[in-house]
Design an enzyme around this catalytic site. Structure first.
Site, PDB file in Angstrom:
ATOM      1  N   GLY A 101     -48.518 -21.612  26.246  1.00  0.00           N
ATOM      2  CA  GLY A 101     -47.789 -20.464  26.763  1.00  0.00           C
ATOM      3  C   GLY A 101     -48.211 -20.066  28.161  1.00  0.00           C
ATOM      4  O   GLY A 101     -47.601 -19.217  28.780  1.00  0.00           O
ATOM      5  N   HIS A 102     -49.273 -20.714  28.673  1.00  0.00           N
ATOM      6  CA  HIS A 102     -49.845 -20.306  29.950  1.00  0.00           C
ATOM      7  C   HIS A 102     -50.091 -21.518  30.857  1.00  0.00           C
ATOM      8  O   HIS A 102     -51.234 -21.812  31.207  1.00  0.00           O
ATOM      9  CB  HIS A 102     -51.169 -19.568  29.725  1.00  0.00           C
ATOM     10  CG  HIS A 102     -51.058 -18.372  28.846  1.00  0.00           C
ATOM     11  ND1 HIS A 102     -52.087 -17.935  28.035  1.00  0.00           N
ATOM     12  CD2 HIS A 102     -50.036 -17.501  28.643  1.00  0.00           C
ATOM     13  CE1 HIS A 102     -51.705 -16.850  27.378  1.00  0.00           C
ATOM     14  NE2 HIS A 102     -50.455 -16.570  27.721  1.00  0.00           N
ATOM     15  N   PRO A 103     -49.050 -22.226  31.278  1.00  0.00           N
ATOM     16  CA  PRO A 103     -49.280 -23.406  32.121  1.00  0.00           C
ATOM     17  C   PRO A 103     -49.879 -23.025  33.463  1.00  0.00           C
ATOM     18  O   PRO A 103     -49.579 -21.965  34.024  1.00  0.00           O
ATOM     19  CB  PRO A 103     -47.876 -24.001  32.284  1.00  0.00           C
ATOM     20  CG  PRO A 103     -46.951 -22.847  32.097  1.00  0.00           C
ATOM     21  CD  PRO A 103     -47.616 -21.962  31.071  1.00  0.00           C
TER      22      PRO A 103
END
Length: 537
Positions: free
Chosen positions: A470-472
């Site tokens: 969810g946090h590239p």
């Protein structure tokens, strides 16, 4: 809109929104902000799901405020990946988790050649952003644009108390202020950027208050296609605005389109790994091998949990309560329970109102994953997170056509050590849910039993089946010119191209040990000061 701007910013998300608002405080700077989705002139114009913090329906496939890029998070599992589309970007659709990065994170950035991003420096910008409603003192800001609060115990008192007690029974301490610069680790309430029942992302905090400035122009439904360059200098942006091609010229171009889109935009503009660009017929402007590489994330195993409780529903607030952090096997680990059912959080009535769009967005998704997620809708979710993974992914071209989305591959759990870390985290979660207090309310993790927990192979498969991200970050990483994989320098200027910067989570040299939203906003604040200083000199 004709003419030339001092600064063009592509993307109004956590970094771009803060940057545009802060730069436009200087009346001598003309700023153009291009946003690929809709823009609004007032909060009341925004859809409810962008405002209600306990609802993340805009992150569901098919929602008009979600790009929903399709990506392969691990071999055999392709899922739509939510990214915000509209004013505020992903800060308008996320869960309002607002925790700063840790000192160790920025110490690592400094060791990698980025001494201007030392912890004491970035702390100044973290503090300037926030208006902490619970804590004061030197560690916190009191008059910034982002309000920060923690859920009171009456959100879900029986569950939260039992969860906290379960953590304490395992020897974890209390951590009441997750944004204290001297964290001890342990269990404590989640800081949330919420005020008066609204999600306060960059749309409400930064951009709407700035819309009346004559030197700030915001253009919505403007999808950037290419960076225009002349003799190794960026001179403008080619975009599609409301379906029509348009060109914008500027002295400085800042790409703030996120860790998935920013590297793609660079590559289709001829800036990236030369051999890869040639394979797709893209003319080389500058060879930068690191563009699109080194993608990292916070891999999360999403588990359903259940109990005998009728959890309190207060949709004006967030859906998170306490969170546990600790360090094991060289990695920060996190256990984060949600106290609303997945169906409530995702606003499934709203999703079902767009079945065609949802089906289109989910085309190519793993059938098993869809079935598992559908079953989980009846339950609340438990996130089990490895904050410092060793696995790396990439953003690569499928075509030189800017309208063709890139290939996104996370390669989660591709490194053995990440399996080791997840085993430790899942086993701790299992012990917490088997503590006396949580057993007393009938709490359990759905589908996880002692036999699975005791078997490394079975536990690895259990995690593998449920892992996502969810946090590239890291796809245009910051570093000195001596690092051939660095894409930008410490002032976020693209190596080898004058007048071009990248500013979003893609520039992180390493991912922060907490969710990145607060840090992404901090990058916008910091870069605004850098650019204001340069303009004055």
């Amino acid at each position: 809109m004709a003419g030339k701007f001092d600064v063009i910013i592509v993307g109004s998300g956590s970094t771009g929104g803060a940057l545009a608002a802060r730069l436009s405080e200087n009346p001598d700077l003309t700023v153009l902000l291009l946003e690929g989705g809709p823009v609004y002139s007032a909060a009341d114009e925004m859809p409810q799901e962008l405002l209600a913090p306990a609802i993340v329906a805009a992150g569901a496939p098919g929602h008009p405020n979600n790009w929903a890029y399709m990506g392969e998070v691990r071999p055999g599992l392709r899922i739509p990946y939510p990214r915000g589309k509209g004013l505020g970007g992903s800060s308008s659709i996320n869960g309002c988790y607002y925790i700063r990065g840790l000192k160790d994170d920025f110490d690592t950035w400094v060791k990698l050649g980025n001494d201007e991003w030392a912890f004491d420096t970035v702390q100044k910008y973290y503090k300037r952003m926030e208006r902490d409603l619970d804590f004061d003192g030197d560690a916190h800001g009191s008059d910034g644009p982002i309000p920060v609060m923690r859920e009171p115990l009456d959100r879900a008192p029986e569950f939260t108390s039992a969860f906290d007690d379960g953590c304490h029974a395992l020897g974890f301490g209390s951590d009441p202020d997750k944004n204290d610069p001297r964290p001890e680790g342990g269990v404590g309430p989640v800081p949330l950027n919420i005020f008066e029942g609204r999600r306060i992302g960059t749309a409400l905090a930064y951009l709407l208050p700035a819309t009346g400035r004559p030197n700030l122009t915001i253009v919505g439904n403007a999808v950037a296609r290419r960076v225009l360059t002349e003799k190794s200098r960026a001179v403008g942006i080619e975009a599609i605005v409301d379906g029509r091609p348009q060109v914008f010229h500027g002295d400085e171009i800042v790409i703030s389109a996120g860790a998935l889109r920013s590297p793609h935009l660079l590559m289709v503009s001829g800036i990236g790994p030369a051999n890869h660009l040639r394979e797709h017929g893209v003319d080389i402007v500058h060879d930068l091998p690191g563009v699109g590489r080194h993608m990292t994330d916070h891999p999360m195993v999403s588990a359903a949990w259940d109990s005998r409780l009728d959890l309190v529903k207060q949709p004006e607030r967030g859906a998170m309560t306490s969170v546990l952090h600790w360090t094991d096997e060289g990695s920060d680990l996190e256990i984060l329970p949600f106290v609303t059912k997945n169906s409530d959080m995702l606003g499934m009535t709203d999703v079902f109102a767009r079945p065609v769009q949802a089906a289109k967005a989910m085309r190519g998704t793993s059938a098993k994953a869809v079935t598992r997620q559908a079953r989980a809708l009846r339950h609340a979710m438990l996130g089990i997170v490895v904050e410092k993974q060793e696995s790396r992914g990439a953003v690569t071209l499928v075509s030189g056509d800017p309208d063709q989305l890139p290939d996104l591959r996370w390669n989660l759990l591709s490194e053995p050590q990440d399996h080791v870390r997840f085993r430790a985290a899942i086993r701790v979660a299992f012990e917490i849910f088997n503590s006396a207090g949580l057993r007393g309310i009938g709490a359990s993790i759905v589908g996880l039993d002692a036999k699975t927990v005791g078997d490394d192979k079975k536990l690895d498969q259990w995690a593998f089946d449920r892992v996502g991200g969810g946090h590239p970050s890291g796809t245009c990483r910051m570093g000195p010119a001596s690092d051939d994989q660095a894409v930008v320098d410490q002032h976020l200027r693209v190596h080898g191209i004058d007048g071009l910067r990248v500013a979003d989570t893609s520039i992180f040299p390493t991912i922060t040990s907490r969710g990145p939203n607060a840090t992404a906003m901090m990058v916008g604040e910091y870069l605004a000061d850098i650019m204001k200083h340069e303009a004055a000199h």
